[in-house]
Design an enzyme around this catalytic site. Structure first.
Site, short mmCIF file in Angstrom:
data_model
loop_
_atom_site.label_atom_id
_atom_site.label_comp_id
_atom_site.label_asym_id
_atom_site.label_seq_id
_atom_site.Cartn_x
_atom_site.Cartn_y
_atom_site.Cartn_z
N LYS A 80 3.71 -3.90 -10.79
CA LYS A 80 2.97 -4.52 -9.79
C LYS A 80 2.81 -6.14 -9.54
CE LYS A 80 -1.09 -3.21 -6.47
NZ LYS A 80 -1.74 -2.54 -6.73
N SER A 160 -2.02 -0.54 -1.37
CA SER A 160 -1.71 -2.25 -1.46
C SER A 160 -0.56 -2.40 -2.56
CB SER A 160 -2.60 -2.49 -1.84
OG SER A 160 -2.52 -2.25 -3.70
N SER A 184 -4.56 3.67 -3.33
CA SER A 184 -3.21 2.37 -3.40
C SER A 184 -2.40 2.70 -3.85
CB SER A 184 -4.15 0.68 -4.11
OG SER A 184 -4.33 -0.23 -3.00
#
Lengths: 494, 95
Positions: A80, A160, A184
């Site tokens: 990420k 997210s 997330s």
């Protein structure tokens, strides 16, 4: 082996195949690099690092040949783009970090490289991890590899950690890292039909992760299977003196926990999670999940978590408040974007932050600034911290009587890109089932458990007491084994 | 709590974020909606309840008071939008 067969492997299968020399780390890396390039339409990766992956694979092949393989030797991962990676651009999907190349490595990624994993690239996310749909990224939304039956409109992957979840679901990488502040990791995992695990707060170091809300942020794995999540977590976790909230505690062999006996354990079913107007398909899946755990030998017990309904408003005070402090560092002086156009220092700050932050980040910084401002601190911030105590006490009381808690992960399946954009609160409601565990600092895992009428994946969430990821993983494996969910369908659509 | 335009402009100034005049009305509406939704917390009795500021129940660790990092000025300045002679540079502050 054919490339599609290599990218279809789980981390456990890739590890075993590499050690058995069925294929090389180079072949495994090349197959994933090819998939990543072919899957560019999903916008799951912000930066591709094929040369890093190949260099890592070369070292992996050398070590395997020498009999020196480490725990994740040669496993290709997506990272990420909230984790700082030395020498590789790190954006947090924000314009304000444009041009930033970290001169240091986050502890979690350092741990992964030390275990032999190789980096394929950095995955897309909501800007500063603020969002539940991956639509707030400065670099455009990520597409979910799943589609509704008979409807080709692109869907959100959740957020997210949407790029990580989409990349794992589409078999662009063997596994990925995510971060979870209010859901997330778990919510995008549910939307994309993969496994997402948020460990106990303090289990993974936050050093080198771009900070959103420091009392809530935790890193965790997004993978195809529960076993893979256990493997990856073991190599992400560990005490780190550089994070003052890192907990000094030995990292267990989470993979070994998969085969733990479950007979005689109790699973709590919180009645407050049966919210008004709940989607009947979600409710039906939840009932099935209870049945699966009973089959595995657990006893289902109804429990009360009376302050559940207040978790979201507490979160939307505390997380923006912490974010407004954390994001004060983006001032156009030390790194990232600086607005052109002269003016004095104050004008430079305001112009830089005005054009550097997107709409949702701006909204949250402003809410956070307001609730912390003179005259409002007690009414909002202090009040929210007190209700947070009550939420944590609810869980503590519940775990006196049960070993794990089972709920749905999200109130619905993936929605179309562009939906729920008019009203921030309707977007916030996506996290209604995941935020409570975040506030209490507890571990949670989302397991793909079935599909809805449109053929989209749905997830079930398990939560456990602090630092008892092992029981949670064992129960998650029991659900996975009985759900018979087939995630491979998504990989063809990429 | 309903925020007016002037309050939104004040918050933006505190947060050091430039907001265009024609965006203030929309932001006032959005932020007021969010604050109105948050205010359901008023219904919770929190008398005698201590605030929770961190998820992990632990004390901060002590460490030796020694330098364990440093000498990386160049690495740090490498990311600066503007730097000169080993310093960050900013628009003139003192007349």
């Amino acid at each position: 082996m054919a490339a599609a067969a290599l990218t279809g492997l789980t981390i456990a299968e890739a590890r075993d195949g590499l050690l058995a020399k069925d294929f090389s780390a180079r072949e495994l890396a090349e197959a994933h690099i090819g998939a990543m390039e072919a899957g560019r339409g999903l916008n799951a990766f912000l930066t591709e690092t094929p040369e890093r992956a190949l260099a890592g694979a070369q070292e992996a092949d050398r070590r395997i040949a020498a009999g020196e393989a480490r725990g994740l030797e040669g496993v290709p991962l997506g990272i990420k783009d909230l984790f700082c990676t030395e020498g590789v651009a790190t954006t947090a999907a924000s314009r304000i970090l444009q041009g930033f190349t970290p001169p240091y490595e986050s502890t979690v990624t350092r741990n992964l490289w030390d275990a032999g994993a190789v980096m394929l690239g950095k995955t897309n996310l909501d800007e500063f991890a603020m969002g539940s749909s991956n639509t707030t990224s400065h670099f455009g939304p990520v597409e979910n590899p799943w589609r509704r039956k008979g409807d080709n409109r692109p869907l959100v992957p959740g957020g997210s950690s949407g790029g990580s979840a989409a990349a794992v679901a589409a078999h662009l990488c063997a596994g990925a890292t995510g971060t979870d502040t209010g859901g997330s990791i778990r919510q995008p995992a549910a939307f994309c039909g993969v496994v997402g695990l948020k460990p106990t707060y303090g289990r993974c170091s936050r050093y080198g992760i771009v900070a959103f809300a420091s009392s809530l942020d935790q890193a965790g794995p997004i993978t195809k299977t529960v076993r893979d999540a256990a493997i990856l977590l073991r190599h992400m976790a560990g005490f780190d003196a550089r994070d003052s909230t890192s907990v000094e505690r030995e990292v267990p062999d989470f993979e070994a926990a998969l085969s733990r006996p479950l007979k005689g354990l109790r699973v709590g079913i919180p009645k407050e999670y049966r919210v008004d107007g709940m989607d009947p398909e979600i409710d039906a899946l939840w009932q099935k999940g209870i049945g699966w755990l009973e089959e595995a030998g657990l006893e289902a017990v109804e429990i009360g978590l009376p302050h559940t309904q207040y978790a979201l408003p507490v979160y939307y005070i505390l997380a923006p408040a912490e974010a407004s402090s954390n994001l004060a560092r983006y001032d156009g002086v030390r790194y990232g974007h600086r607005a052109e156009g002269g003016g004095d220092l104050l004008e430079m700050y305001e112009a830089t932050r005005g054009e550097g932050f997107g709409a949702e980040v701006r909204r949250r910084i402003m809410i956070g600034t307001y609730v912390l401002s003179a005259g409002y601190y007690d009414a909002y911030y202090l009040k929210a911290q007190k209700v947070r105590t009550l939420i944590a006490r609810d869980f503590a009381a519940a775990f006196e009587a049960v070993d794990v808690i089972l709920t749905p992960t999200a109130p619905g399946a993936a929605f179309a890109i562009g939906e729920k954009e008019d009203d921030p609160i309707s977007m916030y409601l996506n996290d209604v089932f995941t935020v409570p565990a975040s506030l209490a600092g507890l571990p949670g895992i989302s397991v793909p458990a079935g599909t809805d009428g449109d053929g989209l994946p749905l997830g079930l969430q398990l939560m456990a007491p602090s630092f008892d990821e092992e029981t949670m993983i064992a129960a998650a494996a029991a659900i996975e084994a009985r759900a018979g969910f087939d995630g491979a369908a998504a990989a063809g659509g990429a | 709590m309903s925020l007016d335009k002037a309050t939104v402009a004040r918050i933006a100034a505190l947060a050091r974020i430039r907001v265009a005049e024609d965006e203030l009305d929309g932001l006032a509406r959005e932020l007021s909606n969010i604050l109105g939704w948050i205010e359901q917390l008023d219904a919770v009795d929190t008398s005698g309840v201590p605030p929770m500021s961190r998820a992990a129940d632990q004390k901060l660790r002590w460490r030796e008071d020694v330098v364990d990092d440093g000498g990386i000025g160049e690495k740090i300045l490498a990311n600066a939008p503007a730097a000169k002679d080993g310093f960050f540079t900013v628009p003139k502050v003192i007349e």
